[in-house]
Scaffold this motif. Structure first.
Motif, PDB file in Angstrom:
ATOM      1  N   THR A   1      14.062  24.322  11.304  1.00  0.00           N
ATOM      2  CA  THR A   1      14.220  22.897  10.993  1.00  0.00           C
ATOM      3  C   THR A   1      14.248  22.035  12.245  1.00  0.00           C
ATOM      4  OG1 THR A   1      16.625  23.249  10.919  1.00  0.00           O
ATOM      5  CG2 THR A   1      15.427  23.321   8.823  1.00  0.00           C
ATOM      6  N   ALA A   2      14.882  22.516  13.317  1.00  0.00           N
ATOM      7  CA  ALA A   2      14.963  21.721  14.546  1.00  0.00           C
ATOM      8  C   ALA A   2      13.589  21.483  15.174  1.00  0.00           C
ATOM      9  CB  ALA A   2      15.910  22.385  15.550  1.00  0.00           C
ATOM     10  N   PRO A   3      12.735  22.524  15.330  1.00  0.00           N
ATOM     11  CA  PRO A   3      11.393  22.249  15.848  1.00  0.00           C
ATOM     12  C   PRO A   3      10.577  21.332  14.936  1.00  0.00           C
ATOM     13  CG  PRO A   3      11.897  24.574  16.021  1.00  0.00           C
ATOM     14  CD  PRO A   3      12.988  23.961  15.207  1.00  0.00           C
ATOM     15  N   SER A   4      10.763  21.458  13.622  1.00  0.00           N
ATOM     16  CA  SER A   4      10.043  20.582  12.691  1.00  0.00           C
ATOM     17  C   SER A   4      10.419  19.128  12.936  1.00  0.00           C
ATOM     18  CB  SER A   4      10.368  20.972  11.243  1.00  0.00           C
ATOM     19  OG  SER A   4       9.977  22.297  10.978  1.00  0.00           O
ATOM     20  N   ALA A   5      11.720  18.876  13.072  1.00  0.00           N
ATOM     21  CA  ALA A   5      12.177  17.512  13.341  1.00  0.00           C
ATOM     22  C   ALA A   5      11.691  17.029  14.701  1.00  0.00           C
ATOM     23  CB  ALA A   5      13.702  17.452  13.269  1.00  0.00           C
ATOM     24  N   MET A   6      11.703  17.915  15.703  1.00  0.00           N
ATOM     25  CA  MET A   6      11.294  17.531  17.052  1.00  0.00           C
ATOM     26  C   MET A   6       9.804  17.192  17.110  1.00  0.00           C
ATOM     27  SD  MET A   6      11.353  19.751  20.591  1.00  0.00           S
ATOM     28  CE  MET A   6       9.964  20.735  20.019  1.00  0.00           C
ATOM     29  N   LEU A   7       8.958  18.018  16.493  1.00  0.00           N
ATOM     30  CA  LEU A   7       7.514  17.805  16.564  1.00  0.00           C
ATOM     31  C   LEU A   7       7.086  16.537  15.826  1.00  0.00           C
ATOM     32  CD1 LEU A   7       6.229  21.481  16.105  1.00  0.00           C
ATOM     33  CD2 LEU A   7       6.245  20.109  18.194  1.00  0.00           C
ATOM     34  N   THR A   8       7.647  16.303  14.640  1.00  0.00           N
ATOM     35  CA  THR A   8       7.285  15.090  13.907  1.00  0.00           C
ATOM     36  C   THR A   8       7.800  13.844  14.625  1.00  0.00           C
ATOM     37  OG1 THR A   8       9.258  15.465  12.516  1.00  0.00           O
ATOM     38  CG2 THR A   8       7.142  16.186  11.640  1.00  0.00           C
ATOM     39  N   HIS A   9       8.998  13.935  15.184  1.00  0.00           N
ATOM     40  CA  HIS A   9       9.564  12.820  15.943  1.00  0.00           C
ATOM     41  C   HIS A   9       8.730  12.566  17.200  1.00  0.00           C
ATOM     42  CE1 HIS A   9      12.282  10.290  18.180  1.00  0.00           C
ATOM     43  NE2 HIS A   9      13.212  10.349  17.224  1.00  0.00           N
ATOM     44  N   GLY A  10       8.384  13.644  17.909  1.00  0.00           N
ATOM     45  CA  GLY A  10       7.614  13.493  19.135  1.00  0.00           C
ATOM     46  C   GLY A  10       6.227  12.926  18.890  1.00  0.00           C
ATOM     47  N   PHE A  11       5.584  13.352  17.804  1.00  0.00           N
ATOM     48  CA  PHE A  11       4.258  12.819  17.494  1.00  0.00           C
ATOM     49  C   PHE A  11       4.326  11.341  17.155  1.00  0.00           C
ATOM     50  CE2 PHE A  11       0.832  11.837  14.499  1.00  0.00           C
ATOM     51  CZ  PHE A  11      -0.277  12.197  15.263  1.00  0.00           C
ATOM     52  N   ALA A  12       5.377  10.948  16.431  1.00  0.00           N
ATOM     53  CA  ALA A  12       5.516   9.542  16.049  1.00  0.00           C
ATOM     54  C   ALA A  12       5.737   8.648  17.260  1.00  0.00           C
ATOM     55  CB  ALA A  12       6.668   9.378  15.061  1.00  0.00           C
ATOM     56  N   THR A  13       6.577   9.085  18.194  1.00  0.00           N
ATOM     57  CA  THR A  13       6.935   8.225  19.319  1.00  0.00           C
ATOM     58  C   THR A  13       5.968   8.336  20.497  1.00  0.00           C
ATOM     59  OG1 THR A  13       8.423   9.972  20.125  1.00  0.00           O
ATOM     60  CG2 THR A  13       9.385   8.225  18.759  1.00  0.00           C
ATOM     61  N   SER A  14       5.350   9.517  20.679  1.00  0.00           N
ATOM     62  CA  SER A  14       4.493   9.719  21.843  1.00  0.00           C
ATOM     63  C   SER A  14       3.020   9.911  21.503  1.00  0.00           C
ATOM     64  CB  SER A  14       4.971  10.943  22.645  1.00  0.00           C
ATOM     65  OG  SER A  14       6.324  10.794  23.034  1.00  0.00           O
ATOM     66  N   GLY A  15       2.731  10.380  20.299  1.00  0.00           N
ATOM     67  CA  GLY A  15       1.347  10.675  19.938  1.00  0.00           C
ATOM     68  C   GLY A  15       0.591   9.524  19.319  1.00  0.00           C
ATOM     69  N   LEU A  16       1.304   8.548  18.798  1.00  0.00           N
ATOM     70  CA  LEU A  16       0.646   7.413  18.146  1.00  0.00           C
ATOM     71  C   LEU A  16       0.550   6.224  19.095  1.00  0.00           C
ATOM     72  CD1 LEU A  16       2.346   7.485  14.617  1.00  0.00           C
ATOM     73  CD2 LEU A  16       0.061   8.297  15.224  1.00  0.00           C
ATOM     74  N   PRO A  17      -0.516   5.432  19.004  1.00  0.00           N
ATOM     75  CA  PRO A  17      -0.628   4.228  19.840  1.00  0.00           C
ATOM     76  C   PRO A  17       0.492   3.243  19.521  1.00  0.00           C
ATOM     77  CG  PRO A  17      -2.735   4.785  18.831  1.00  0.00           C
ATOM     78  CD  PRO A  17      -1.708   5.659  18.178  1.00  0.00           C
ATOM     79  N   LYS A  18       0.818   2.395  20.487  1.00  0.00           N
ATOM     80  CA  LYS A  18       1.882   1.418  20.295  1.00  0.00           C
ATOM     81  C   LYS A  18       1.592   0.489  19.121  1.00  0.00           C
ATOM     82  CE  LYS A  18       4.501   2.747  23.703  1.00  0.00           C
ATOM     83  NZ  LYS A  18       5.852   3.319  23.452  1.00  0.00           N
ATOM     84  N   GLU A  19       0.306   0.185  18.904  1.00  0.00           N
ATOM     85  CA  GLU A  19      -0.049  -0.717  17.810  1.00  0.00           C
ATOM     86  C   GLU A  19       0.323  -0.137  16.455  1.00  0.00           C
ATOM     87  OE1 GLU A  19      -2.111   0.375  20.108  1.00  0.00           O
ATOM     88  OE2 GLU A  19      -2.290  -1.399  21.401  1.00  0.00           O
ATOM     89  N   MET A  20       0.227   1.187  16.329  1.00  0.00           N
ATOM     90  CA  MET A  20       0.541   1.837  15.057  1.00  0.00           C
ATOM     91  C   MET A  20       2.044   2.005  14.866  1.00  0.00           C
ATOM     92  SD  MET A  20      -2.456   4.725  14.826  1.00  0.00           S
ATOM     93  CE  MET A  20      -1.959   5.203  13.182  1.00  0.00           C
ATOM     94  N   GLN A  21       2.823   1.822  15.931  1.00  0.00           N
ATOM     95  CA  GLN A  21       4.270   1.944  15.816  1.00  0.00           C
ATOM     96  C   GLN A  21       4.941   0.627  15.447  1.00  0.00           C
ATOM     97  OE1 GLN A  21       6.064   3.918  19.206  1.00  0.00           O
ATOM     98  NE2 GLN A  21       4.290   5.241  19.520  1.00  0.00           N
ATOM     99  N   GLN A  22       4.205  -0.450  15.507  1.00  0.00           N
ATOM    100  CA  GLN A  22       4.786  -1.759  15.218  1.00  0.00           C
ATOM    101  C   GLN A  22       4.892  -1.987  13.712  1.00  0.00           C
ATOM    102  OE1 GLN A  22       2.321  -4.608  17.252  1.00  0.00           O
ATOM    103  NE2 GLN A  22       2.933  -3.916  19.295  1.00  0.00           N
ATOM    104  N   SER A  23       5.948  -2.662  13.335  1.00  0.00           N
ATOM    105  CA  SER A  23       6.146  -2.982  11.934  1.00  0.00           C
ATOM    106  C   SER A  23       5.278  -4.175  11.538  1.00  0.00           C
ATOM    107  CB  SER A  23       7.620  -3.320  11.669  1.00  0.00           C
ATOM    108  OG  SER A  23       7.823  -3.641  10.314  1.00  0.00           O
ATOM    109  N   ALA A  24       4.805  -4.172  10.302  1.00  0.00           N
ATOM    110  CA  ALA A  24       3.949  -5.252   9.810  1.00  0.00           C
ATOM    111  C   ALA A  24       4.334  -5.582   8.379  1.00  0.00           C
ATOM    112  CB  ALA A  24       2.484  -4.844   9.889  1.00  0.00           C
ATOM    113  N   MET A  25       3.810  -6.680   7.889  1.00  0.00           N
ATOM    114  CA  MET A  25       4.065  -7.082   6.506  1.00  0.00           C
ATOM    115  C   MET A  25       3.441  -6.066   5.549  1.00  0.00           C
ATOM    116  SD  MET A  25       5.883  -9.866   6.468  1.00  0.00           S
ATOM    117  CE  MET A  25       5.607 -10.423   4.786  1.00  0.00           C
ATOM    118  N   LEU A  26       4.110  -5.858   4.440  1.00  0.00           N
ATOM    119  CA  LEU A  26       3.594  -4.937   3.438  1.00  0.00           C
ATOM    120  C   LEU A  26       2.344  -5.519   2.778  1.00  0.00           C
ATOM    121  CD1 LEU A  26       6.841  -3.740   1.593  1.00  0.00           C
ATOM    122  CD2 LEU A  26       5.455  -2.440   3.208  1.00  0.00           C
ATOM    123  N   VAL A  27       1.363  -4.649   2.549  1.00  0.00           N
ATOM    124  CA  VAL A  27       0.205  -5.073   1.764  1.00  0.00           C
ATOM    125  C   VAL A  27       0.669  -5.265   0.319  1.00  0.00           C
ATOM    126  CG1 VAL A  27      -1.408  -3.885   3.275  1.00  0.00           C
ATOM    127  CG2 VAL A  27      -0.450  -2.676   1.319  1.00  0.00           C
TER     128      VAL A  27
END
Length: 321
Positions: free
Chosen positions: A102-128
């Motif tokens: 469980t710990a590696p699963s949480a680490m890998l998904t967290h790491g991909f979200a914060t480091s693997g995605l462009p900054k533009e995709m991490q920004q919050s936007a209005m709901l469609v």
């Protein structure tokens, strides 16, 4: 601005913590030290609190539940993995080896979200418009919780297959079998024989006996964890699909339209339904259900990410928001 800064701080702190926790649990696999397991459990709780704070902070400044894009869904997956770990550890305090999954699963998904995605995709936007519904919380949260749960169960099955395979090869070498192809199916289908043979052949070697006893216990724990976790994940996936059908009828006028995401969700549901069925069949025990669960982990990633990569279907809006 304060909320955004707080979110970034919590993201870095939680990722640092989960990385240390992952190393801690991997260390317990080599050296069984009670203090390490206890520290890992406490670290996972702190990580869960930080990730919860991150999601709540994002909810407050965005004005909607943080489940609308890829970054938020990955963070929710990481949060779900931490939650699953805490629940299972509370229910079974003596069996803390699941933290190595469980710990590696949480680490890998967290790491991909914060480091693997462009900054533009991490920004919050209005709901469609399609996501501006009270069903967002019910449907998306259940689906993501089911993905996290099923992935943890599937990874447990993969670990079970790896360890069981190594144990079988060890027994074959100790038996000095010349024709392994004849004995291998027998060992695979009869773990009780394998366990009894270990007792006989390794009784004069205390170190090897202890090592194989630990492996035997670990495989039994992994098999039990996998069954229980996948059972829970299957229930959550069923609720998620049903709630999605109701939401689809409100938004698009049809409960089911064979959209690629819907189709692969049904395939995922079918795979794990087969897994649960094989667990009740005496002729399909030990490695056979684990192989099906391992296939299920691959199917989940196709359903979660693979379909979105095509950019087609009614659910494609969730990819590049």
């Amino acid at each position: 601005m304060i909320f955004i800064t707080l979110e970034h701080i919590l993201a870095h702190v939680s990722f640092s913590l989960i990385s240390v926790v992952t190393l801690t649990y991997w260390g317990t696999l080599v050296h069984r030290i009670e203090g390490l397991s206890s520290s890992g459990g406490k670290g996972m709780i702190v990580t869960f609190v930080c990730t919860t704070g991150l999601l709540v902070t994002r909810w407050l400044y965005s004005g909607h539940l943080p489940l609308s894009n890829l970054y938020e869904s990955f963070m929710f997956l990481s949060w779900s993995s931490s939650l699953i770990h805490i629940v299972l550890e509370v229910r079974s305090q003596k069996n803390r080896g699941l933290g190595a999954i469980t710990a590696p699963s949480a680490m890998l998904t967290h790491g991909f979200a914060t480091s693997g995605l462009p900054k533009e995709m991490q920004q919050s936007a209005m709901l469609v418009p399609a996501l501006q519904s009270h069903w967002l919380m019910m449907h998306v949260s259940m689906i993501l919780l089911s993905y996290a749960t099923l992935l943890c169960g599937s990874l447990s099955s993969i670990a079970f297959l790896v360890i069981a395979s190594r144990r079988n090869r060890r027994i074959l070498s100790l038996l000095g079998a010349k024709d392994n192809s004849v004995i291998w199916p027998f060992l695979s289908r009869n773990n009780w024989y394998l366990h009894e043979q270990e007792k006989v052949d390794l009784q004069n070697n205390s170190f090897l006996s202890f090592t194989n006893h630990r492996k035997c216990q670990l495989t039994q724990q992994l098999d039990s964890w996998s069954y229980r976790v996948i059972g829970l994940g299957f229930l959550l996936l069923t609720i998620g699909i049903l709630s999605g059908a109701v939401w689809a009828n409100e938004a698009w006028g049809s409960h089911w339209s064979w959209d690629p995401k819907e189709t692969w969700a049904l395939i995922t549901w079918t795979i794990f339904a087969i897994y649960l069925h094989t667990r009740l069949n005496k002729d399909w025990q030990d490695e056979n259900p684990a192989i099906i669960a391992s296939l299920g982990s691959f199917i989940i990633w196709i359903c979660y990410l693979g379909v979105d990569l095509l950019g087609i279907g009614l659910h494609s809006y969730g990819w590049l928001i």
